[in-house]
Design an enzyme around this catalytic site. Structure first.
Site, PDB file in Angstrom:
ATOM      1  N   LYS A 161     -19.593 -67.245  39.328  1.00  0.00           N
ATOM      2  CA  LYS A 161     -20.354 -66.233  38.589  1.00  0.00           C
ATOM      3  C   LYS A 161     -19.628 -65.842  37.316  1.00  0.00           C
ATOM      4  O   LYS A 161     -18.448 -65.495  37.337  1.00  0.00           O
ATOM      5  CB  LYS A 161     -20.542 -64.990  39.481  1.00  0.00           C
ATOM      6  CG  LYS A 161     -21.278 -63.825  38.821  1.00  0.00           C
ATOM      7  CD  LYS A 161     -22.757 -64.097  38.624  1.00  0.00           C
ATOM      8  CE  LYS A 161     -23.432 -62.994  37.816  1.00  0.00           C
ATOM      9  NZ  LYS A 161     -23.986 -61.922  38.627  1.00  0.00           N
ATOM     10  N   HIS A 199     -29.282 -63.984  45.072  1.00  0.00           N
ATOM     11  CA  HIS A 199     -28.412 -63.049  44.317  1.00  0.00           C
ATOM     12  C   HIS A 199     -28.355 -61.737  45.091  1.00  0.00           C
ATOM     13  O   HIS A 199     -29.300 -60.955  45.093  1.00  0.00           O
ATOM     14  CB  HIS A 199     -28.978 -62.795  42.911  1.00  0.00           C
ATOM     15  CG  HIS A 199     -28.108 -61.897  42.079  1.00  0.00           C
ATOM     16  ND1 HIS A 199     -27.683 -62.242  40.821  1.00  0.00           N
ATOM     17  CD2 HIS A 199     -27.578 -60.673  42.321  1.00  0.00           C
ATOM     18  CE1 HIS A 199     -26.933 -61.276  40.316  1.00  0.00           C
ATOM     19  NE2 HIS A 199     -26.860 -60.300  41.222  1.00  0.00           N
ATOM     20  N   HIS A 248     -25.702 -58.358  46.509  1.00  0.00           N
ATOM     21  CA  HIS A 248     -24.430 -57.622  46.601  1.00  0.00           C
ATOM     22  C   HIS A 248     -24.329 -57.021  47.996  1.00  0.00           C
ATOM     23  O   HIS A 248     -25.172 -56.213  48.384  1.00  0.00           O
ATOM     24  CB  HIS A 248     -24.378 -56.498  45.560  1.00  0.00           C
ATOM     25  CG  HIS A 248     -24.482 -57.001  44.158  1.00  0.00           C
ATOM     26  ND1 HIS A 248     -23.373 -57.348  43.418  1.00  0.00           N
ATOM     27  CD2 HIS A 248     -25.560 -57.257  43.380  1.00  0.00           C
ATOM     28  CE1 HIS A 248     -23.766 -57.784  42.225  1.00  0.00           C
ATOM     29  NE2 HIS A 248     -25.088 -57.745  42.174  1.00  0.00           N
ATOM     30  N   ASP A 279     -30.941 -59.151  43.791  1.00  0.00           N
ATOM     31  CA  ASP A 279     -29.967 -58.259  43.155  1.00  0.00           C
ATOM     32  C   ASP A 279     -29.904 -56.927  43.892  1.00  0.00           C
ATOM     33  O   ASP A 279     -29.674 -55.883  43.282  1.00  0.00           O
ATOM     34  CB  ASP A 279     -30.260 -58.054  41.663  1.00  0.00           C
ATOM     35  CG  ASP A 279     -29.063 -57.486  40.914  1.00  0.00           C
ATOM     36  OD1 ASP A 279     -27.936 -57.548  41.456  1.00  0.00           O
ATOM     37  OD2 ASP A 279     -29.252 -56.974  39.803  1.00  0.00           O
ATOM     38  N   HIS A 310     -31.154 -62.629  37.480  1.00  0.00           N
ATOM     39  CA  HIS A 310     -32.022 -61.460  37.215  1.00  0.00           C
ATOM     40  C   HIS A 310     -32.548 -61.401  35.779  1.00  0.00           C
ATOM     41  O   HIS A 310     -32.226 -60.511  35.018  1.00  0.00           O
ATOM     42  CB  HIS A 310     -31.331 -60.154  37.595  1.00  0.00           C
ATOM     43  CG  HIS A 310     -29.875 -60.031  37.236  1.00  0.00           C
ATOM     44  ND1 HIS A 310     -29.375 -60.322  36.001  1.00  0.00           N
ATOM     45  CD2 HIS A 310     -28.818 -59.647  37.980  1.00  0.00           C
ATOM     46  CE1 HIS A 310     -28.076 -60.130  35.997  1.00  0.00           C
ATOM     47  NE2 HIS A 310     -27.708 -59.721  37.196  1.00  0.00           N
ATOM     48  N   HIS A 345     -24.498 -63.638  34.346  1.00  0.00           N
ATOM     49  CA  HIS A 345     -25.068 -62.325  34.024  1.00  0.00           C
ATOM     50  C   HIS A 345     -25.317 -62.364  32.516  1.00  0.00           C
ATOM     51  O   HIS A 345     -24.381 -62.283  31.727  1.00  0.00           O
ATOM     52  CB  HIS A 345     -24.100 -61.195  34.392  1.00  0.00           C
ATOM     53  CG  HIS A 345     -24.682 -59.836  34.127  1.00  0.00           C
ATOM     54  ND1 HIS A 345     -25.064 -58.974  35.122  1.00  0.00           N
ATOM     55  CD2 HIS A 345     -24.992 -59.219  32.964  1.00  0.00           C
ATOM     56  CE1 HIS A 345     -25.582 -57.880  34.584  1.00  0.00           C
ATOM     57  NE2 HIS A 345     -25.537 -58.003  33.276  1.00  0.00           N
TER      58      HIS A 345
HETATM   59  C1  NCD Z   1     -24.849 -54.794  40.154  1.00  0.00           C
HETATM   60  C2  NCD Z   1     -23.814 -54.092  41.030  1.00  0.00           C
HETATM   61  O1  NCD Z   1     -23.987 -52.894  41.272  1.00  0.00           O
HETATM   62  O2  NCD Z   1     -22.887 -54.735  41.488  1.00  0.00           O
HETATM   63  N1  NCD Z   1     -25.614 -53.793  39.483  1.00  0.00           N
HETATM   64  C3  NCD Z   1     -26.845 -53.920  38.993  1.00  0.00           C
HETATM   65  O3  NCD Z   1     -27.341 -52.993  38.362  1.00  0.00           O
HETATM   66  N2  NCD Z   1     -27.557 -55.015  39.189  1.00  0.00           N
HETATM   67  C4  NCD Z   1     -24.180 -55.735  39.219  1.00  0.00           C
HETATM   68  C5  NCD Z   1     -25.132 -56.671  38.529  1.00  0.00           C
HETATM   69  O4  NCD Z   1     -25.688 -57.579  39.152  1.00  0.00           O
HETATM   70  O5  NCD Z   1     -25.315 -56.512  37.320  1.00  0.00           O
HETATM   71 ZN    ZN Z   2     -26.296 -58.390  40.703  1.00  0.00          ZN
END
Ligand code: NCD
Ligand code: ZN
Length: 349
Positions: free
Chosen positions: A99, A13, A15, A247, A174, A136
Site C-alpha cells: 500500500k 480494502h 481497516h 474502506d 476508494h 491512496h
Molecule cells: C482510513 C483510516 O481511518 O485508517 N480513513 C479513511 O477515512 N478512509 C484511512 C484511509 O483509507 O484513508
Molecule cells: Zn482505507
C-alpha cells in the site's frame, strides 16, 4: 424478488485495527466476507513481512470460532522498504499487496512516501513479480483544494508512474471522483479501482448541510453529486475494473465527535445490505455478484469463493445497529441516508 443468493463476497480494502477495536469489529466482516485485504496503517505501521505475520496472528486469534475468514495481508510502503523482503513475502503467500500512502494524506500515513523516486526499487521488483500496488490517490500539497486532491494525484503521480512502469499492476483505492472513474476506464490493463458503499450513497452535503456530521467524514472526502453518480455508474456497470473495497475504517466515537475528528466510516455490518439497495435502485441486482465477488478475484488472480450469502428484501426498512461496542468505547455504524430494505439472512462459513 424477495431473496437473492450470491457467491460469498470479498472486501478488497478494510481497516481492522488492533486490540479492543479489532476484537469488536472483525466478527462483522467475518460474518459476511470470505476474504479481505487488510490495510497496514497501524501505529506503528505494518512495514515488513515479519510485521504482517505477527498482525495476521493477532487477527486469527480474534476470529470467532469456526470462521473460515482469510485475511489477505498488505505492507505499508516506506522509502526504506526492502524489495527482497516484499518479494519473499509475496512468493510464499504471506503478503498479497503493498500500500502506497502519500505521507500525510490520511489516518496514520506519516511514515508514507514523500518522494516516489525513493520507492522505485520496490515498485520495479513488484512489477517483475506481478504484485499489486494499492494507492491512496490523493496529493498532500496544501495548495491543492481537498476536493481536487484525487484528480491532481492522477495527473501528477499516477499517470507518470503508469508511463514509467506500465507493467506494475495498480489498484486505485476508494475512488471518489468522475475523474478517477474516467482514468481507470481509459486504461486497458493493469489498473483497477475499489469503490466504497458510502461513496455510492452520500455526497458532501451529507457531511456539511444542516450541521456537521462527523460519522460521514472519511478520506478521500465525499464529493459533489455528479461524482457520486459516476461512481454508481462504474459500480453497477459490470466493468471488471471496478470492485468492492468497503474502506470500513472504525474510529472510537470520542475520536470522531471532537474539534478535530478522525477520518473514517465504519460500515462493515451493513455494507452488503446497502449495496443490494444501491444495485436494486439502479436496476442492476444481477450485477451485484460481479462487483462484490468476481471482479476482485479476477484482478488479484485468486480463485472465486465457493460459499454463498443470502440476502432478503423486506417491505419495511431495516434498522441497523447504531453502534458496535468495544472495550474502549462505542464505534458508530454507517447510517445509510435513505431506507434500506435488504439484510443478510444466511452465509456459509
Ligand atoms: C482510513 C483510516 O481511518 O485508517 N480513513 C479513511 O477515512 N478512509 C484511512 C484511509 O483509507 O484513508
Ligand atoms: Zn482505507
Amino acid at each position: 424478488m424477495t431473496t437473492l443468493t450470491i457467491r460469498k463476497p470479498d472486501d478488497w480494502h478494510l481497516h481492522l485495527r488492533d486490540g479492543a477495536v479489532l476484537q469488536a469489529v472483525l466478527p462483522h466482516t467475518a460474518a459476511h466476507f470470505a476474504r479481505a485485504i487488510v490495510m497496514p496503517n497501524l501505529v506503528p505501521p505494518v512495514v515488513t513481512v515479519a510485521d504482517a505475520l505477527a498482525y495476521r496472528g493477532r487477527i486469527a486469534a480474534a476470529l470467532p470460532a469456526g470462521s473460515g475468514f482469510t485475511p489477505l495481508m498488505t505492507l505499508y510502503l516506506t522509502e526504506a522498504t526492502d524489495p527482497a523482503d516484499v518479494a519473499a513475502g509475496f512468493a510464499d503467500g504471506t503478503v498479497t499487496a503493498v500500500k502506497l500512502y502519500p505521507a500525510g494524506a490520511t489516518t496514520n500515513s506519516d511514515s508514507g512516501v514523500r518522494d516516489i523516486d525513493r520507492a522505485m526499487p520496490v515498485l520495479e521488483r513488484m512489477a517483475q513479480i506481478g504484485m499489486p500496488l494499492l494507492v491512496h490517490g490523493e496529493v498532500v500539497d496544501p495548495a491543492v483544494d481537498i476536493f481536487d486532491r484525487e484528480a491532481v494525484f492522477i495527473e501528477r503521480v499516477l499517470a507518470p508512474l503508469r508511463d514509467r512502469l506500465p507493467e506494475l499492476r495498480i489498484v486505485m483505492e476508494h475512488v471518489t471522483t468522475a475523474d478517477g472513474v474516467a482514468y481507470v476506464r481509459s486504461q486497458e490493463t493493469g489498473l483497477a479501482a475499489t469503490l466504497t458503499p458510502h461513496h455510492l450513497m452520500i455526497n458532501r452535503n451529507a457531511i456539511l448541510a444542516g450541521g456537521i456530521r462527523p460519522h460521514y467524514y472519511c478520506l478521500p472526502v465525499a464529493k459533489r453529486e455528479t461524482h457520486r453518480l459516476a461512481l454508481r455508474d462504474a459500480a453497477t456497470s459490470g466493468d471488471r475494473r471496478f470492485f468492492l473495497g468497503t474502506d470500513s475504517a472504525p474510529h472510537l466515537d470520542r475520536l470522531k465527535e471532537t474539534a478535530c475528528g478522525c477520518a473514517g466510516i465504519f460500515n462493515a455490518p451493513n455494507t452488503l445490505a446497502c449495496l443490494a439497495q444501491v444495485f436494486e435502485d439502479d436496476g442492476a441486482l444481477d450485477r451485484l455478484e460481479a462487483f462484490v465477488a468476481e471482479n476482485g478475484p479476477a484482478f488479484y488472480r485468486l480463485p472465486r469463493n465457493e460459499g454463498h450469502v443470502r440476502l432478503q428484501r423486506s417491505e419495511a426498512p431495516v434498522d441497523f445497529p447504531v453502534a458496535v461496542d468495544t472495550a474502549d468505547g462505542p464505534v458508530t455504524v454507517f447510517q445509510p441516508p435513505a431506507p434500506v430494505h435488504w439484510r443478510v439472512v444466511a452465509a456459509s462459513a
